[in-house]
Design an enzyme around this catalytic site. Structure first.
Site, PDB file in Angstrom:
ATOM      1  N   HIS A  24     -11.757  11.879   1.857  1.00 26.00           N
ATOM      2  CA  HIS A  24     -10.489  11.146   1.923  1.00 26.00           C
ATOM      3  C   HIS A  24      -9.620  11.630   0.779  1.00 26.00           C
ATOM      4  O   HIS A  24      -9.657  11.087  -0.335  1.00 26.00           O
ATOM      5  CB  HIS A  24     -10.756   9.635   1.837  1.00 26.00           C
ATOM      6  CG  HIS A  24      -9.531   8.785   1.976  1.00 26.00           C
ATOM      7  ND1 HIS A  24      -9.595   7.433   2.255  1.00 26.00           N
ATOM      8  CD2 HIS A  24      -8.215   9.069   1.879  1.00 26.00           C
ATOM      9  CE1 HIS A  24      -8.375   6.930   2.308  1.00 26.00           C
ATOM     10  NE2 HIS A  24      -7.512   7.915   2.084  1.00 26.00           N
ATOM     11  N   GLU A 206      -6.824  -1.210   4.212  1.00 27.16           N
ATOM     12  CA  GLU A 206      -6.453  -0.877   2.823  1.00 27.16           C
ATOM     13  C   GLU A 206      -5.675  -2.085   2.280  1.00 27.16           C
ATOM     14  O   GLU A 206      -6.146  -2.801   1.416  1.00 27.16           O
ATOM     15  CB  GLU A 206      -5.597   0.399   2.790  1.00 27.16           C
ATOM     16  CG  GLU A 206      -5.138   0.797   1.388  1.00 27.16           C
ATOM     17  CD  GLU A 206      -4.230   2.044   1.373  1.00 27.16           C
ATOM     18  OE1 GLU A 206      -3.754   2.463   2.454  1.00 27.16           O
ATOM     19  OE2 GLU A 206      -4.006   2.587   0.272  1.00 27.16           O
ATOM     20  N   ASP A 284      -8.276  10.051  -2.690  1.00 23.92           N
ATOM     21  CA  ASP A 284      -7.063   9.665  -1.962  1.00 23.92           C
ATOM     22  C   ASP A 284      -5.888  10.585  -2.315  1.00 23.92           C
ATOM     23  O   ASP A 284      -5.573  11.501  -1.548  1.00 23.92           O
ATOM     24  CB  ASP A 284      -6.716   8.188  -2.210  1.00 23.92           C
ATOM     25  CG  ASP A 284      -5.878   7.566  -1.093  1.00 23.92           C
ATOM     26  OD1 ASP A 284      -5.632   8.245  -0.073  1.00 23.92           O
ATOM     27  OD2 ASP A 284      -5.479   6.387  -1.229  1.00 23.92           O
TER      28      ASP A 284
HETATM   29  N1  ADE Z   1      -0.948   8.584   2.547  1.00 23.94           N
HETATM   30  C1  ADE Z   1      -1.354   9.076   1.353  1.00 23.94           C
HETATM   31  N2  ADE Z   1      -2.103   8.165   0.717  1.00 23.94           N
HETATM   32  C2  ADE Z   1      -2.178   7.074   1.517  1.00 23.94           C
HETATM   33  C3  ADE Z   1      -2.790   5.811   1.421  1.00 23.94           C
HETATM   34  N3  ADE Z   1      -3.503   5.456   0.344  1.00 23.94           N
HETATM   35  N4  ADE Z   1      -2.646   4.940   2.431  1.00 23.94           N
HETATM   36  C4  ADE Z   1      -1.916   5.270   3.496  1.00 23.94           C
HETATM   37  N5  ADE Z   1      -1.321   6.449   3.653  1.00 23.94           N
HETATM   38  C5  ADE Z   1      -1.441   7.351   2.664  1.00 23.94           C
HETATM   39 ZN    ZN Z   2      -5.448   7.737   2.145  1.00 27.09          ZN
END
Ligand code: ADE
Ligand code: ZN
Length: 349
Positions: A24, A206, A284
């Protein structure tokens, strides 16, 4: 597998040294301020910031949307195939130093097509960097993400534009502004992607509710959930994720910076592992959230008091959760065991 005992003071070094997969990581999120300025100059793009320091100063996020606004603006310097190559090459070189043996890299083609950058420019540049990384011993694959704040029709157009390059990416994902853009909005796009044989992943849970994770599983048929930390609010969902070993790609520093948790000490990674979920640790958007994968491991372990046994579990989970061939996963697992045995030995004087 029998795990050797590791002295607690060796844990940070072990976390860095152990082989791991990163599943990720948005390539646009690895764009450091220094590279933003260098590419802006190379491409003649005007930036609304006078200096690298001023840009870094703007990285004061309060939630996902406040981050995304800056993240999409930063990506505006990426125009040429060489830019995409350089970006991915830099990430993969850094990942190799952090003992990432396999990376599945997200990219957001709609961020670039909106600026007139052709699909082939994006995919050829990224793919060439993956080919070069493989030659250097790091396994690397690409996953195309649809931006969920855009429409279903735009996602279909993106898929059509990418299909001539389908051998360059192994799967599709769903990212961007979560709340108000549920997975079911893209049910038909993902059905088509499944027919085409792509692996399916999706950001869910999230900031969004557990219902979005259920939809990602039942409607999109996601094989992995990106983030997924909100699952703890739904006991039935936790049972399902554990029973089916659906991997969660958790990103501790991202969650801290975007205030998904008030602080890292309250992150629920340990709780997810204790409940038997296949959780993994990832960065991320490392250029924006203050650290690459090893910083994510080291800081969340320091804040929550996790152990060497949990380190082993997280690395093993990252291989299990990957889309890499079973033979590669077995090889990386054996390397993991070797690393633990090396760290268990008394320190050389
Ligand atoms: N694009 C890049 N990082 C992201 C995240 N943490 N959540 C959603 N879209 C993203
Ligand atoms: Zn992401």
């Amino acid at each position: 597998m029998k795990l050797p005992a590791i002295a607690p003071d060796r844990l940070p070094a072990l976390l860095a040294a152990m082989p791991k997969a990163e599943l990720h990581m948005h390539i646009e999120g690895s764009l450091e301020p220094e590279m933003i300025f260098a590419l802006a100059e190379r491409n003649g793009v005007a930036l609304p910031y006078a200096s690298i320091e001023e840009l870094r100063h703007a990285y004061a996020f309060t939630d996902l949307q406040s981050f995304l606004d800056i993240y999409y603006a930063g990506a505006s310097v990426l125009l040429k195939e060489e830019d995409f190559y350089d970006l991915a090459q830099a990430y993969l070189a850094r990942a190799a130093t952090e003992n990432v043996v396999h990376a599945e890299i997200f990219f957001d083609p709609q961020t670039h097509s909106a600026r007139g950058v052709p699909m082939q420019t994006v995919i050829r540049g990224l793919s060439r960097a993956c080919v070069d990384a493989r030659a250097q011993g790091t396994s690397a694959e690409l996953i195309l993400c649809f931006l969920r704040h855009l429409s279903e029709a735009e996602a279909f157009e993106t898929l059509e534009a990418a299909l001539p390059f389908r051998e360059h990416f192994i799967g599709v994902g769903l990212d961007s502004s979560e709340v108000g853009n549920p997975p079911e909005k893209f049910a038909r796009v993902f059905a088509r992607c499944r027919e085409l044989g792509f692996h399916i992943v999706a950001h869910a849970g999230e900031e969004g509710p557990p219902a979005y994770i259920w939809q990602a599983l039942d409607v999109l048929k996601a094989e992995r959930i990106d983030h997924g930390v909100q699952a703890v609010h739904d006991a039935a969902l936790m049972q399902r994720l554990a029973a089916e070993r659906v991997p969660l790609t958790v990103c501790p520093l991202s969650n801290q910076k975007l205030r998904v948790f008030p602080d890292l000490a309250q992150h629920n990674l340990k709780r997810l592992l204790d409940a038997g979920l296949c959780a993994t640790v990832n960065s991320d958007d490392p250029a924006y959230f203050g650290g690459h994968i090893n910083a994510n491991f080291q800081q969340v372990f320091a804040a929550t008091g996790m152990t060497a046994e949990q380190a082993w579990q997280l690395a093993a989970n990252s291989f299990e959760a990957s889309f890499a061939p079973a033979a590669d996963q077995a090889r990386w697992l054996a390397r993991l065991q070797d690393t633990f045995e090396r760290f268990a030995a008394p320190a050389e004087i």
